[in-house]
Design an enzyme around this catalytic site. Sequence first.
Site, PDB file in Angstrom:
ATOM      1  N   ARG A  51       0.804  -1.226   0.000  1.00  0.00           N
ATOM      2  CA  ARG A  51       0.000   0.000   0.000  1.00  0.00           C
ATOM      3  C   ARG A  51       0.837   1.276   0.000  1.00  0.00           C
ATOM      4  O   ARG A  51       0.580   2.193  -0.783  1.00  0.00           O
ATOM      5  CB  ARG A  51      -0.905   0.061   1.248  1.00  0.00           C
ATOM      6  CG  ARG A  51      -2.232  -0.580   1.101  1.00  0.00           C
ATOM      7  CD  ARG A  51      -2.625  -1.177   2.424  1.00  0.00           C
ATOM      8  NE  ARG A  51      -1.668  -2.219   2.746  1.00  0.00           N
ATOM      9  CZ  ARG A  51      -1.779  -3.463   2.298  1.00  0.00           C
ATOM     10  NH1 ARG A  51      -2.824  -3.817   1.611  1.00  0.00           N
ATOM     11  NH2 ARG A  51      -0.845  -4.371   2.549  1.00  0.00           N
ATOM     12  N   THR A  52       1.777   1.359   0.907  1.00  0.00           N
ATOM     13  CA  THR A  52       2.463   2.640   1.092  1.00  0.00           C
ATOM     14  C   THR A  52       3.261   2.998  -0.156  1.00  0.00           C
ATOM     15  O   THR A  52       3.136   4.108  -0.691  1.00  0.00           O
ATOM     16  CB  THR A  52       3.373   2.588   2.333  1.00  0.00           C
ATOM     17  OG1 THR A  52       2.611   2.066   3.426  1.00  0.00           O
ATOM     18  CG2 THR A  52       3.887   3.959   2.694  1.00  0.00           C
ATOM     19  N   LYS A  80      25.391  -3.771  -0.716  1.00  0.00           N
ATOM     20  CA  LYS A  80      26.876  -3.725  -0.779  1.00  0.00           C
ATOM     21  C   LYS A  80      27.439  -2.975   0.420  1.00  0.00           C
ATOM     22  O   LYS A  80      28.640  -2.732   0.496  1.00  0.00           O
ATOM     23  CB  LYS A  80      27.316  -3.015  -2.061  1.00  0.00           C
ATOM     24  CG  LYS A  80      26.780  -3.621  -3.334  1.00  0.00           C
ATOM     25  CD  LYS A  80      27.178  -2.725  -4.515  1.00  0.00           C
ATOM     26  CE  LYS A  80      26.259  -2.959  -5.700  1.00  0.00           C
ATOM     27  NZ  LYS A  80      26.277  -1.825  -6.633  1.00  0.00           N
ATOM     28  N   ARG A 101      11.106   3.859   3.583  1.00  0.00           N
ATOM     29  CA  ARG A 101      10.747   2.873   4.617  1.00  0.00           C
ATOM     30  C   ARG A 101      12.008   2.099   4.981  1.00  0.00           C
ATOM     31  O   ARG A 101      12.769   1.691   4.089  1.00  0.00           O
ATOM     32  CB  ARG A 101       9.672   1.909   4.104  1.00  0.00           C
ATOM     33  CG  ARG A 101       9.443   0.750   5.061  1.00  0.00           C
ATOM     34  CD  ARG A 101       8.240  -0.067   4.714  1.00  0.00           C
ATOM     35  NE  ARG A 101       7.019   0.678   4.981  1.00  0.00           N
ATOM     36  CZ  ARG A 101       5.797   0.138   4.928  1.00  0.00           C
ATOM     37  NH1 ARG A 101       5.652  -1.131   4.627  1.00  0.00           N
ATOM     38  NH2 ARG A 101       4.733   0.872   5.174  1.00  0.00           N
ATOM     39  N   HIS A 129       4.744   5.736  11.597  1.00  0.00           N
ATOM     40  CA  HIS A 129       4.276   5.594  10.212  1.00  0.00           C
ATOM     41  C   HIS A 129       3.331   6.772   9.952  1.00  0.00           C
ATOM     42  O   HIS A 129       2.118   6.612   9.855  1.00  0.00           O
ATOM     43  CB  HIS A 129       3.553   4.252  10.053  1.00  0.00           C
ATOM     44  CG  HIS A 129       3.302   3.823   8.638  1.00  0.00           C
ATOM     45  ND1 HIS A 129       3.384   4.685   7.554  1.00  0.00           N
ATOM     46  CD2 HIS A 129       2.937   2.616   8.134  1.00  0.00           C
ATOM     47  CE1 HIS A 129       3.096   4.007   6.451  1.00  0.00           C
ATOM     48  NE2 HIS A 129       2.823   2.757   6.771  1.00  0.00           N
TER      49      HIS A 129
HETATM   50  N1   CP Z   1      -0.387  -0.055   5.803  1.00  0.00           N
HETATM   51  C1   CP Z   1       0.816  -0.306   5.275  1.00  0.00           C
HETATM   52  O1   CP Z   1       1.838   0.312   5.641  1.00  0.00           O
HETATM   53  O2   CP Z   1       0.814  -1.276   4.322  1.00  0.00           O
HETATM   54  P1   CP Z   1       2.085  -1.766   3.496  1.00  0.00           P
HETATM   55  O3   CP Z   1       3.028  -2.410   4.476  1.00  0.00           O
HETATM   56  O4   CP Z   1       1.553  -2.707   2.459  1.00  0.00           O
HETATM   57  O5   CP Z   1       2.725  -0.534   2.904  1.00  0.00           O
END
Ligand code: CP
Length: 306
Positions: A51-52, A80, A101, A129
């Site tokens: 999603r993100t 590396k 991320r 998040h």
């Molecule tokens: N909600 C969320 O962060 O989903 P993903 O891990 O799929 O990005």
Amino acid sequence: MKHLISPLDLSVSELKDILDLAGEIIRNPKKYANACHGKKLATLFYEPSTRTRLSFEAAMLNLGGSVLGFSSADSSSAAKGESVADTIRVISSYADICAMRHPKEGAPLVASTYSSIPVINAGDGGHNHPTQTLTDLLTIQTLKGRLNNLTVGFCGDLKFGRTVHSLINALVRYDNINFVLISPDELKIPAYLKEEVIDANHIPCQEEKVLENVMPQLDLLYMTRVQKERFFNEEDYIRLKDSFILDSKKMEYAKKDMLVLHPLPRVNEISNEVDKDPRAVYFKQAEFGIYVRMALIMKLLEVEPC
Ligand code: CP
């Protein structure tokens, strides 16, 4: 230049501006189709995501911009041994904004100190998040009609669930918020959050181990997955993974207008039979993620519709 590393990087007024803009984008997407023409978003994902990452990419494409990036540490020069600091110095000359991320708490914050472009934390370990929080707030604002006067139940892995940590940090700033924390002892929220965020803001907070006991009082139920990837041993994960399973029977205890949210992905914690209940809004929530990320990108790049 502004980065988004923690939900607290945005004031309540800035949050409102982003949610308002996301609402305008939903109502009139064509107006924003070229707002980021000529701009590039880099997605630097050292941890899996559906999603993100994809909603960030869809958001930039919807704004007429372009995207580049990597979807795993293995497919980047991190494999590396390259540091986040060196990577972001380089990416700063390839893109106008980046979403990162990383499994290590604080990695996007480190990146922001070396970056000459806005850095958005797209999830750092079990910490924060913030763009999921924007997604959650847009969902609540749109479908519930308010961000105050709410009793919010958080259920599942409250220890490692970064979406829970970020949403708690954001919600304590609104009026008349009550929390109900439903988790096994081993997965309770970290002590710093309970003491320095919930208690320090005088938020009424009840801790519970049986979901059915508290269902009737909730306006929102925020379900979470037990975060397998953050456990040190598999035995503990197997013992705890099915601590709570929301099914149609449990939904009978809930208010007629209670909403069920979940950041997704779901594993077992919500039975598929709940999906057809109109109070289950987690797929709509995932859709809202695109619009709120469009609004965030526009705000951080300081662009207007053209
Ligand atoms: N909600 C969320 O962060 O989903 P993903 O891990 O799929 O990005």
